[in-house]
Design a protein around this motif. Structure first.
Motif, PDB file in Angstrom:
ATOM      1  N   ALA A 753       0.842  -1.195   0.000  1.00  0.00           N
ATOM      2  CA  ALA A 753       0.000   0.000   0.000  1.00  0.00           C
ATOM      3  C   ALA A 753       0.875   1.242   0.000  1.00  0.00           C
ATOM      4  CB  ALA A 753      -0.920   0.004   1.223  1.00  0.00           C
ATOM      5  N   ALA A 754       0.338   2.335  -0.562  1.00  0.00           N
ATOM      6  CA  ALA A 754       1.042   3.619  -0.566  1.00  0.00           C
ATOM      7  C   ALA A 754       0.841   4.279   0.792  1.00  0.00           C
ATOM      8  CB  ALA A 754       0.526   4.506  -1.687  1.00  0.00           C
ATOM      9  N   ALA A 755       1.704   3.952   1.726  1.00  0.00           N
ATOM     10  CA  ALA A 755       1.567   4.399   3.110  1.00  0.00           C
ATOM     11  C   ALA A 755       2.704   5.350   3.462  1.00  0.00           C
ATOM     12  CB  ALA A 755       1.582   3.190   4.043  1.00  0.00           C
ATOM     13  N   PRO A 756       2.528   6.146   4.523  1.00  0.00           N
ATOM     14  CA  PRO A 756       3.582   7.088   4.921  1.00  0.00           C
ATOM     15  C   PRO A 756       4.774   6.362   5.539  1.00  0.00           C
ATOM     16  CG  PRO A 756       1.748   7.173   6.461  1.00  0.00           C
ATOM     17  CD  PRO A 756       1.299   6.323   5.319  1.00  0.00           C
ATOM     18  N   LEU A 757       5.971   6.754   5.118  1.00  0.00           N
ATOM     19  CA  LEU A 757       7.178   6.224   5.751  1.00  0.00           C
ATOM     20  C   LEU A 757       7.262   6.681   7.201  1.00  0.00           C
ATOM     21  CD1 LEU A 757       9.573   6.912   2.760  1.00  0.00           C
ATOM     22  CD2 LEU A 757       8.942   4.652   3.618  1.00  0.00           C
ATOM     23  N   THR A 765      -1.040   4.679   9.477  1.00  0.00           N
ATOM     24  CA  THR A 765      -0.273   3.464   9.755  1.00  0.00           C
ATOM     25  C   THR A 765       1.081   3.571   9.062  1.00  0.00           C
ATOM     26  OG1 THR A 765      -2.285   2.135   9.862  1.00  0.00           O
ATOM     27  CG2 THR A 765      -0.213   0.951   9.534  1.00  0.00           C
ATOM     28  N   PRO A 766       2.182   3.302   9.750  1.00  0.00           N
ATOM     29  CA  PRO A 766       3.492   3.397   9.093  1.00  0.00           C
ATOM     30  C   PRO A 766       3.641   2.352   7.994  1.00  0.00           C
ATOM     31  CG  PRO A 766       3.698   2.404  11.268  1.00  0.00           C
ATOM     32  CD  PRO A 766       2.286   2.909  11.160  1.00  0.00           C
ATOM     33  N   ALA A 767       4.366   2.719   6.954  1.00  0.00           N
ATOM     34  CA  ALA A 767       4.530   1.847   5.796  1.00  0.00           C
ATOM     35  C   ALA A 767       5.133   0.506   6.171  1.00  0.00           C
ATOM     36  CB  ALA A 767       5.404   2.541   4.751  1.00  0.00           C
ATOM     37  N   GLU A 768       5.985   0.491   7.166  1.00  0.00           N
ATOM     38  CA  GLU A 768       6.640  -0.746   7.569  1.00  0.00           C
ATOM     39  C   GLU A 768       5.624  -1.833   7.903  1.00  0.00           C
ATOM     40  OE1 GLU A 768       9.753  -3.357   8.394  1.00  0.00           O
ATOM     41  OE2 GLU A 768       9.727  -1.411   7.389  1.00  0.00           O
ATOM     42  N   ALA A 769       4.441  -1.442   8.338  1.00  0.00           N
ATOM     43  CA  ALA A 769       3.425  -2.425   8.721  1.00  0.00           C
ATOM     44  C   ALA A 769       2.867  -3.187   7.524  1.00  0.00           C
ATOM     45  CB  ALA A 769       2.285  -1.730   9.464  1.00  0.00           C
ATOM     46  N   THR A 770       2.988  -2.625   6.323  1.00  0.00           N
ATOM     47  CA  THR A 770       2.491  -3.320   5.134  1.00  0.00           C
ATOM     48  C   THR A 770       3.629  -3.717   4.193  1.00  0.00           C
ATOM     49  OG1 THR A 770       2.117  -1.232   3.934  1.00  0.00           O
ATOM     50  CG2 THR A 770       0.281  -2.105   5.232  1.00  0.00           C
ATOM     51  N   ARG A 771       4.818  -3.844   4.738  1.00  0.00           N
ATOM     52  CA  ARG A 771       5.960  -4.258   3.928  1.00  0.00           C
ATOM     53  C   ARG A 771       6.046  -5.779   3.879  1.00  0.00           C
ATOM     54  NH1 ARG A 771      11.216  -5.832   4.783  1.00  0.00           N
ATOM     55  NH2 ARG A 771      10.925  -5.605   7.042  1.00  0.00           N
ATOM     56  N   ALA A 772       6.094  -6.313   2.655  1.00  0.00           N
ATOM     57  CA  ALA A 772       6.304  -7.747   2.470  1.00  0.00           C
ATOM     58  C   ALA A 772       7.810  -7.996   2.426  1.00  0.00           C
ATOM     59  CB  ALA A 772       5.644  -8.229   1.190  1.00  0.00           C
ATOM     60  N   PRO A 773       8.348  -8.837   3.305  1.00  0.00           N
ATOM     61  CA  PRO A 773       9.803  -9.053   3.329  1.00  0.00           C
ATOM     62  C   PRO A 773      10.302  -9.737   2.058  1.00  0.00           C
ATOM     63  CG  PRO A 773       8.748  -9.852   5.352  1.00  0.00           C
ATOM     64  CD  PRO A 773       7.655  -9.575   4.362  1.00  0.00           C
ATOM     65  N   SER A 774      11.582  -9.633   1.830  1.00  0.00           N
ATOM     66  CA  SER A 774      12.184 -10.335   0.691  1.00  0.00           C
ATOM     67  C   SER A 774      12.029 -11.837   0.884  1.00  0.00           C
ATOM     68  CB  SER A 774      13.664  -9.963   0.569  1.00  0.00           C
ATOM     69  OG  SER A 774      14.365 -10.331   1.747  1.00  0.00           O
ATOM     70  N   ARG A 775      12.030 -12.557  -0.222  1.00  0.00           N
ATOM     71  CA  ARG A 775      11.873 -14.009  -0.132  1.00  0.00           C
ATOM     72  C   ARG A 775      12.614 -14.686  -1.280  1.00  0.00           C
ATOM     73  NH1 ARG A 775       6.857 -12.130  -1.963  1.00  0.00           N
ATOM     74  NH2 ARG A 775       6.177 -12.991  -3.970  1.00  0.00           N
TER      75      ARG A 775
END
Length: 841
Positions: A753-757, A765-775
């Protein structure tokens, strides 16, 4: 450098001696052949695969020559005569199915030159790659050359001056790929995900361009085509096709030839057509989670002017998750699907070919369950770790049903020197329904269901041809669609309920032209334009239901809202230069757009009637394509910059119902580099690798009148995508062949999502909360093939997918502060493994 006559003679003799003795004399009966005008080397290679021949020729002899189209019934000799018309070359069958192409003065000598074979230079082999591997001379053949239709005419992949990846028949067959869901990382800067729990709906991202809202009303950023037929919506695009010939992935805007909604690129699925000869394949698979799949194809002998092919598959699997405390199910993400295809080819004359296709796919599942990885209040006791769990508890049905079917008729008429006129007529329909538990907890916090009916119709006319140094593609296109969605929702244990729905229509017209002109033998200029005119309508109703009764919030019947109208001209210009017969460079400018429209799922009348504008993308690209080391290495590099105006972003808007709206946030710039390499260091080893790099940046992002470009994340745009595959023929014997295959795909982290850093208010909600980790996804196969069973051949495969058992989420949805900070996470499939047995006749 011109080859000496003795070397040509010896090269032909090498082919003769090394040819496999199992080949019989080629049949002389006439067969149906259809292929467009091509460079002679590509035409011979394509014809060899269709006719079951091995055709040997010198690159220097065919370079710069073109072959006319084939469209009719020919014997092999007649077809070769036509392909060689005006080339000054002739053909001769020297043994079994081995054909030598040479100048008339040298071919008879070539047949007798057996004494000097070990001194011969390489002749190109127009044959299937598996044949090339069958004898000691395989190392001389190099890498399989693939013919694609990316520019509406058949060309060698390496000669097309755009960034394109083509997944070959051999690659698809060995890995049993039957849908686009397996394509992630198979091309640089390509990412394919399921849309949350809806496993039949895709989010395809190319070079960071994606439509994050997969609701059926909204338009995708990547055009998807099945045998030239545009599939307009992301919903229902994950379907099985049992017999795929190849998949082409075109990166960058394809607005001129592919039109609206190919702003990021296009994916083209090409199926195998009826051959008119009896043959087929039957395949059975079994794996963990009680996975069962049956797949088969049957090619019937030609009767009269008709050839018919049938194909289909059935798949069942138990759920990946155990579910407790649920009245509807004790498992989640079980799968049950069926698909089929009927293809009929008719050739009333040597100039006219008609191809009719009916395809259908039906899928039903307990959907991928939500993991509530964030939540406050009543949700807090049920928050789960950000890792895939085996045991879950939720209260909703979580069910999905998708039925997609379509008819297509393609008519190709050879007009001789004028070119080939093609008509593509298609109608497709979809019936979809789901019932989703949006929070993934045992409490009745958030639930939604949909009932969807959708229909599209398209008609395209194309004229492709060549005159002198000019290749041309001219076309006209018409498209219309109509859809309706009923979407009741319930929140906060039923305290907030809505009965809602929406409908929509689209009508679009387009005309296009693309011309390729050879300024010199090495320099080609391409120019193209496409004009598009489209009109969209919307209807919307939304009713709020409480204990006190119901209240109509939105009432916009059909015709109440004036239609949205758009016009667009999409240009492209390419300059391609052949540095040498094995090295090409190009520079390209292209423009594409994603359609504008209404926000059909909005919560207010004003938001529903708000018209968002088309997103326009201008791309500047330079590229390098090469065949090196006697075609044992192919190296392609592309660098690009995307300048995006009126960027469309999906923004979640909490209110009476959970909905997202599209807004034109502003401007963005995406820069990137793509590297693809294919190497065959020995005749037994094939290596492929791809690396994609992206640097994505908002230049302008207007939120409530404020430019927050430096404080928003770019969605579905991983900085790095890496792929590597290895196919090693570990054993070759008279009784069969053993291949060991490993595929590795790596995707760096990205945002859903286009969320605030850095949040600037308590509700963000901070962007980190919707970050999908590398895999990193590792698949492997052991394939034992070419096992003789009477007149047939059997294959046995042991396979494993996601062998590293990645457990991190690949998609997250933030419902915001008004929904108790709920963040829903979805995950890739766990480790799976099994065995497949197949027989081909």
């Amino acid at each position: 450098m011109q080859l000496k006559r003795a070397h040509l003679i010896a090269g032909a003799a090498t082919a003769l001696i090394m040819a496999s003795p199992v080949f019989a004399q080629p049949a002389r009966a006439a067969q149906a052949y259809t292929q467009q005008a091509l460079p002679l080397n590509a035409a011979l290679k394509q014809f060899a695969g269709k006719a079951g021949l091995q055709i040997m020729f010198s690159d220097s002899e065919v370079r710069g020559k073109y072959a006319p189209a084939l469209n009719g019934r020919y014997t092999a000799d007649e077809a070769l005569d036509r392909l060689l018309t005006g080339s000054g070359l002739v053909h001769k069958t020297v043994r079994g199915k081995v054909v030598v192409i040479q100048r008339a003065a040298t071919i008879s000598a070539a047949v007798n030159a057996r004494e000097t074979v070990r001194q011969a230079p390489r002749l190109a082999a127009a044959s299937e790659p598996d044949f090339a591997e069958a004898g000691p001379a395989a190392g001389a053949v190099g890498i399989e050359e693939i013919v694609v239709t990316a520019q509406k005419r058949e060309q060698n992949l390496q000669d097309v001056p755009i960034a394109i990846s083509a997944i070959s028949p051999a690659f698809l067959e060995k890995r049993e790929i039957t849908s686009i869901s397996s394509l992630t990382s198979l091309a640089p800067n390509l990412k394919v995900e399921s849309a949350a729990g809806n496993r039949t709906t895709s989010i395809i991202s190319i070079r960071g361009g994606a439509q994050g809202n997969a609701q059926i009303y909204f338009e995708p950023s990547v055009g998807l085509y099945l045998d030239g037929v545009y599939i307009a919506k992301a919903q229902g695009t994950v379907f099985d096709v049992a017999d795929i010939e190849r998949i082409e992935v075109l990166r960058g805007p394809q607005g001129t030839l592919y039109g609206r909604n190919a702003v990021a690129g296009a994916v083209s699925i090409v199926t195998k057509k009826p051959s008119g000869e009896l043959g087929g394949k039957a395949e059975l698979s079994y794996g963990n989670y009680d996975y069962r799949r049956a797949r088969g194809t049957l090619d019937l002998p030609a009767f009269g002017i008709f050839s018919v092919k049938l194909s289909g598959q059935m798949t069942k699997r138990d759920g990946f998750y155990d579910v407790s405390g649920n009245a509807y199910t004790d498992e989640a993400q079980a799968w049950d699907s069926k698909s089929g295809m009927i293809q009929v080819r008719a050739q009333p004359s040597s100039a006219l070919t008609l191809d009719y296709t009916f395809d259908i796919s039906v899928a039903e599942q307990q959907t991928g369950p939500v993991h509530a990885v964030s939540g406050t209040g009543s949700l807090a006791p049920y928050v789960l770790p950000r890792k895939r769990q085996k045991h879950l508890s939720f209260d909703g049905r979580n069910h999905e049903y998708s039925k997609n079917w379509g008819h297509a008729l393609i008519a190709a008429l050879d007009l001789g020197e004028v070119g080939v006129l093609k008509s593509i007529t298609a109608v497709r329909k979809q019936h979809y329904r789901d019932a989703l538990d949006l929070d993934g907890t045992p409490i009745a916090f958030a639930a939604s269901s949909r009932e969807i009916h959708y229909k599209q119709f398209s008609q395209e006319l194309q004229l492709t041809g060549k005159t002198g140094r000019l290749n041309y593609v001219l076309g006209g296109y018409y498209f219309d669609d109509k859809g309706h969605v009923d979407n009741p929702q319930s929140y906060f244990s039923g305290l907030s309920r809505t009965e809602g729905g929406y409908g929509f229509t689209t009508k679009a017209y387009a005309a296009y032209a693309q011309l390729d002109y050879q300024l010199t033998d090495a320099l080609t200029l391409t120019g193209g334009l496409r004009y598009t005119n489209e009109k969209k309508t919307v209807e919307r109703h939304l009713t709020r239901i409480t204990g006190a009764g119901s209240t109509v919030v939105i009432d916009l019947p059909a015709g109440a809202t004036p239609p949205a109208k758009f016009e667009k001209v999409s240009p492209t210009v390419t300059l391609a230069y052949e540095v040498s017969p094995t090295v090409n460079v190009y520079a390209r400018y292209a423009q594409g757009f994603r359609s504008g429209g209404f926000n059909a799922t909005a919560n207010t009348t004003a938001d529903t009637q708000y018209i968002f504008k088309p997103q326009v993308q201008n791309t500047y690209e330079i590229g390098f394509k090469s065949r090196l080391l006697d075609n044992k290495l192919q190296l392609n590099v592309a660098a690009f910059q995307n300048d995006i105006d009126d960027l469309q972003l999906s923004v979640f808007v909490p209110g009476l119902s959970a909905s997202s709206v599209l807004v034109n946030a502003g401007k963005a710039r995406v820069r990137g580099v793509e590297v693809e390499a294919v190497a065959r260091p020995t005749d037994r080893l094939l290596l492929q690798a791809g690396v994609g790099y992206l640097h994505s940046k908002y230049l302008e992002y207007i939120d409530n009148g404020v430019n927050v470009a430096n404080n928003r994340t770019f969605t579905h745009a991983p900085k790095w995508t890496v792929s590597a595959t290895a196919d090693w023929a570990a054993l070759k014997a008279d009784w069969g062949k053993l291949n060991l295959i490993a595929d590795l795909g790596i995707v760096s982290d990205y945002y859903s999502a286009a969320a605030p850093l850095k949040p600037t208010s308590a509700t963000q909600t901070p962007a980190e909360a919707t970050r999908a980790p590398s895999r990193a996804m590792l698949d492997a196969r052991l394939v034992l093939s070419e096992l003789a069973v009477g007149n047939a051949h059997a294959t046995i495969s042991l396979w494993g997918k996601n062998l590293l058992n990645e457990k991190d989420p690949n998609f997250l949805t933030d419902y915001g502060a008004s929904f108790q900070r709920l963040i829903a996470a979805y995950f890739p499939d766990p480790r799976t493994y099994g065995v497949t047995a197949a027989i081909k006749f």
